[in-house]
Design a protein around this motif. Structure first.
Motif, PDB file in Angstrom:
ATOM      1  N   VAL A  47      27.443  50.117  36.713  1.00  0.00           N
ATOM      2  CA  VAL A  47      28.078  48.991  36.160  1.00  0.00           C
ATOM      3  C   VAL A  47      29.673  48.902  36.469  1.00  0.00           C
ATOM      4  O   VAL A  47      30.027  47.730  37.126  1.00  0.00           O
ATOM      5  CB  VAL A  47      28.134  48.983  34.634  1.00  0.00           C
ATOM      6  CG1 VAL A  47      28.926  47.860  33.970  1.00  0.00           C
ATOM      7  CG2 VAL A  47      26.657  48.701  34.259  1.00  0.00           C
ATOM      8  N   LEU A  48      30.330  50.013  36.736  1.00  0.00           N
ATOM      9  CA  LEU A  48      31.661  50.164  36.859  1.00  0.00           C
ATOM     10  C   LEU A  48      31.860  49.626  38.305  1.00  0.00           C
ATOM     11  O   LEU A  48      32.914  49.052  38.871  1.00  0.00           O
ATOM     12  CB  LEU A  48      32.171  51.318  36.795  1.00  0.00           C
ATOM     13  CG  LEU A  48      32.602  51.556  35.042  1.00  0.00           C
ATOM     14  CD1 LEU A  48      32.877  53.110  34.795  1.00  0.00           C
ATOM     15  CD2 LEU A  48      33.350  50.645  34.608  1.00  0.00           C
ATOM     16  N   VAL A  49      30.977  50.221  39.220  1.00  0.00           N
ATOM     17  CA  VAL A  49      31.085  49.864  40.630  1.00  0.00           C
ATOM     18  C   VAL A  49      30.961  48.611  41.108  1.00  0.00           C
ATOM     19  O   VAL A  49      31.576  47.725  41.812  1.00  0.00           O
ATOM     20  CB  VAL A  49      30.013  50.844  41.504  1.00  0.00           C
ATOM     21  CG1 VAL A  49      29.757  50.386  42.986  1.00  0.00           C
ATOM     22  CG2 VAL A  49      30.481  52.356  41.361  1.00  0.00           C
ATOM     23  N   ALA A  50      29.808  47.863  40.392  1.00  0.00           N
ATOM     24  CA  ALA A  50      29.542  46.525  40.395  1.00  0.00           C
ATOM     25  C   ALA A  50      30.918  45.449  39.929  1.00  0.00           C
ATOM     26  O   ALA A  50      31.141  44.492  40.628  1.00  0.00           O
ATOM     27  CB  ALA A  50      28.220  46.103  39.789  1.00  0.00           C
ATOM     28  N   LEU A  51      31.401  45.781  38.867  1.00  0.00           N
ATOM     29  CA  LEU A  51      32.636  45.363  38.211  1.00  0.00           C
ATOM     30  C   LEU A  51      33.678  45.401  39.246  1.00  0.00           C
ATOM     31  O   LEU A  51      34.436  44.280  39.601  1.00  0.00           O
ATOM     32  CB  LEU A  51      33.123  45.898  37.192  1.00  0.00           C
ATOM     33  CG  LEU A  51      32.639  45.523  35.816  1.00  0.00           C
ATOM     34  CD1 LEU A  51      32.875  46.388  34.646  1.00  0.00           C
ATOM     35  CD2 LEU A  51      32.644  44.072  35.501  1.00  0.00           C
ATOM     36  N   PHE A  52      34.052  46.436  39.967  1.00  0.00           N
ATOM     37  CA  PHE A  52      34.939  46.859  40.874  1.00  0.00           C
ATOM     38  C   PHE A  52      34.801  45.895  42.227  1.00  0.00           C
ATOM     39  O   PHE A  52      35.772  45.525  42.882  1.00  0.00           O
ATOM     40  CB  PHE A  52      35.139  48.244  41.458  1.00  0.00           C
ATOM     41  CG  PHE A  52      36.087  48.630  42.295  1.00  0.00           C
ATOM     42  CD1 PHE A  52      37.403  48.283  42.008  1.00  0.00           C
ATOM     43  CD2 PHE A  52      35.799  49.068  43.598  1.00  0.00           C
ATOM     44  CE1 PHE A  52      38.754  48.746  42.921  1.00  0.00           C
ATOM     45  CE2 PHE A  52      36.865  49.411  44.479  1.00  0.00           C
ATOM     46  CZ  PHE A  52      38.140  49.180  44.150  1.00  0.00           C
ATOM     47  N   GLU A  53      33.422  46.009  42.643  1.00  0.00           N
ATOM     48  CA  GLU A  53      33.145  45.053  43.545  1.00  0.00           C
ATOM     49  C   GLU A  53      33.616  43.404  43.666  1.00  0.00           C
ATOM     50  O   GLU A  53      34.012  42.818  44.244  1.00  0.00           O
ATOM     51  CB  GLU A  53      31.675  45.313  43.920  1.00  0.00           C
ATOM     52  CG  GLU A  53      31.279  44.553  45.312  1.00  0.00           C
ATOM     53  CD  GLU A  53      31.045  42.983  45.299  1.00  0.00           C
ATOM     54  OE1 GLU A  53      30.951  42.430  46.284  1.00  0.00           O
ATOM     55  OE2 GLU A  53      30.599  42.742  44.192  1.00  0.00           O
ATOM     56  N   ARG A  54      33.171  43.025  42.292  1.00  0.00           N
ATOM     57  CA  ARG A  54      33.499  41.666  42.042  1.00  0.00           C
ATOM     58  C   ARG A  54      35.101  41.469  41.793  1.00  0.00           C
ATOM     59  O   ARG A  54      35.706  40.427  42.250  1.00  0.00           O
ATOM     60  CB  ARG A  54      32.873  41.277  40.572  1.00  0.00           C
ATOM     61  CG  ARG A  54      31.533  41.351  40.659  1.00  0.00           C
ATOM     62  CD  ARG A  54      30.821  39.697  41.534  1.00  0.00           C
ATOM     63  NE  ARG A  54      31.195  39.861  42.747  1.00  0.00           N
ATOM     64  CZ  ARG A  54      31.359  38.772  43.774  1.00  0.00           C
ATOM     65  NH1 ARG A  54      31.177  37.776  43.283  1.00  0.00           N
ATOM     66  NH2 ARG A  54      31.662  39.055  44.972  1.00  0.00           N
ATOM     67  N   TRP A  55      35.736  42.443  41.335  1.00  0.00           N
ATOM     68  CA  TRP A  55      37.277  42.345  41.360  1.00  0.00           C
ATOM     69  C   TRP A  55      37.934  42.366  42.671  1.00  0.00           C
ATOM     70  O   TRP A  55      38.776  41.548  42.988  1.00  0.00           O
ATOM     71  CB  TRP A  55      37.814  43.574  40.632  1.00  0.00           C
ATOM     72  CG  TRP A  55      39.455  43.637  40.539  1.00  0.00           C
ATOM     73  CD1 TRP A  55      40.116  42.952  39.623  1.00  0.00           C
ATOM     74  CD2 TRP A  55      39.871  44.476  41.447  1.00  0.00           C
ATOM     75  NE1 TRP A  55      41.377  43.056  40.019  1.00  0.00           N
ATOM     76  CE2 TRP A  55      41.414  43.993  41.137  1.00  0.00           C
ATOM     77  CE3 TRP A  55      39.832  45.567  42.321  1.00  0.00           C
ATOM     78  CZ2 TRP A  55      42.436  44.797  41.731  1.00  0.00           C
ATOM     79  CZ3 TRP A  55      40.723  45.845  43.092  1.00  0.00           C
ATOM     80  CH2 TRP A  55      42.198  45.642  42.858  1.00  0.00           C
ATOM     81  N   LEU A  56      37.192  43.304  43.490  1.00  0.00           N
ATOM     82  CA  LEU A  56      37.886  43.416  44.918  1.00  0.00           C
ATOM     83  C   LEU A  56      37.630  42.208  45.743  1.00  0.00           C
ATOM     84  O   LEU A  56      38.368  41.630  46.406  1.00  0.00           O
ATOM     85  CB  LEU A  56      37.237  44.505  45.586  1.00  0.00           C
ATOM     86  CG  LEU A  56      37.780  44.879  46.951  1.00  0.00           C
ATOM     87  CD1 LEU A  56      39.324  45.665  46.716  1.00  0.00           C
ATOM     88  CD2 LEU A  56      36.933  45.792  47.745  1.00  0.00           C
ATOM     89  N   SER A  57      36.494  41.610  45.481  1.00  0.00           N
ATOM     90  CA  SER A  57      36.138  40.001  46.214  1.00  0.00           C
ATOM     91  C   SER A  57      37.140  38.988  45.696  1.00  0.00           C
ATOM     92  O   SER A  57      37.531  38.355  46.399  1.00  0.00           O
ATOM     93  CB  SER A  57      34.694  39.828  45.684  1.00  0.00           C
ATOM     94  OG  SER A  57      34.411  38.537  46.205  1.00  0.00           O
ATOM     95  N   ALA A  58      37.469  39.016  44.367  1.00  0.00           N
ATOM     96  CA  ALA A  58      38.473  37.946  43.883  1.00  0.00           C
ATOM     97  C   ALA A  58      39.827  38.296  44.371  1.00  0.00           C
ATOM     98  O   ALA A  58      40.726  37.584  44.938  1.00  0.00           O
ATOM     99  CB  ALA A  58      38.525  38.008  42.651  1.00  0.00           C
ATOM    100  N   THR A  59      40.191  39.588  44.356  1.00  0.00           N
ATOM    101  CA  THR A  59      41.342  40.099  44.840  1.00  0.00           C
ATOM    102  C   THR A  59      41.761  39.800  46.370  1.00  0.00           C
ATOM    103  O   THR A  59      42.779  39.257  46.895  1.00  0.00           O
ATOM    104  CB  THR A  59      41.767  41.593  44.651  1.00  0.00           C
ATOM    105  OG1 THR A  59      41.740  41.711  43.269  1.00  0.00           O
ATOM    106  CG2 THR A  59      43.099  41.885  45.139  1.00  0.00           C
ATOM    107  N   ARG A  60      40.398  40.016  47.086  1.00  0.00           N
ATOM    108  CA  ARG A  60      40.803  39.614  48.746  1.00  0.00           C
ATOM    109  C   ARG A  60      41.037  38.018  48.831  1.00  0.00           C
ATOM    110  O   ARG A  60      41.579  37.751  49.764  1.00  0.00           O
ATOM    111  CB  ARG A  60      39.232  40.003  49.274  1.00  0.00           C
ATOM    112  CG  ARG A  60      39.333  40.129  50.431  1.00  0.00           C
ATOM    113  CD  ARG A  60      38.061  40.909  51.187  1.00  0.00           C
ATOM    114  NE  ARG A  60      37.618  39.758  52.190  1.00  0.00           N
ATOM    115  CZ  ARG A  60      36.103  39.562  52.400  1.00  0.00           C
ATOM    116  NH1 ARG A  60      35.584  40.402  51.780  1.00  0.00           N
ATOM    117  NH2 ARG A  60      35.892  38.861  53.373  1.00  0.00           N
TER     118      ARG A  60
END
Length: 166
Positions: free
Chosen positions: A46-59
């Motif tokens: 769950v944390l890896v998936a959250l981080f993936e979505r955050w990184l996408s938004a940050t990018r």
């Protein structure tokens, strides 16, 4: 392949969705086989998936910032292209600042700091995608549900930031 190793492999890998513990997750040594270990693995996914979505938004936000910065730098003449040495070339004519319509670029300029960081962030984003894909390929239903929940919660939290227009 010997019949013993083929039998062991078929006992380890189930080709259907299941909730039974004991599948390897990413590494042979990461083998959650108790309910507590499964819960920990699911929380980690769950944390890896959250981080993936955050990184996408940050990018996406950084790309918007880099685009604006490149426009500002090119408007100031910092990124003005140098003319060719050839005098009879029509493309060698310098662009005057009084004619902004001729100064439009179709491709943003290469800026080392922006592009190295952009490439690094993309590589990390791709790595996270592959990690999540490998977890789904175990066919462990708890992992799949955890990843879907993490991606959904991440989209709720960060999705509005990942859709910006230049």
């Amino acid at each position: 392949m010997s019949s013993t190793s083929a039998t062991n492999m078929t006992m380890m890998m189930k080709n259907y969705l299941h909730f039974t513990a004991g599948d390897n997750l990413l590494f042979q040594t990461w083998h959650p086989d108790s309910s507590g270990a499964m819960a920990g693995a699911c929380i980690g996914l769950v944390l890896v998936a959250l981080f993936e979505r955050w990184l996408s938004a940050t990018r996406t936000g950084l790309q918007s910032y880099w685009h604006q910065r490149a426009l500002a730098l090119s408007a100031n003449g910092t990124l003005a292209e140098k003319c060719c040495e050839d005098e009879d070339s029509v493309s060698a004519q310098p662009v005057s600042k009084s004619a902004p319509s001729q100064n439009k670029r179709t491709v943003p300029p290469f800026i080392v700091t922006h592009d190295i960081l952009r490439g690094s962030i993309y590589a990390i984003h791709a790595l996270l995608g592959y990690i999540l894909m490998l977890a789904v390929m175990t066919f462990q239903a708890a992992y799949v549900i955890s990843i879907i929940l993490g991606l959904g919660i991440g989209e709720i939290l960060f999705g509005r930031m990942s859709y910006s227009s230049y």
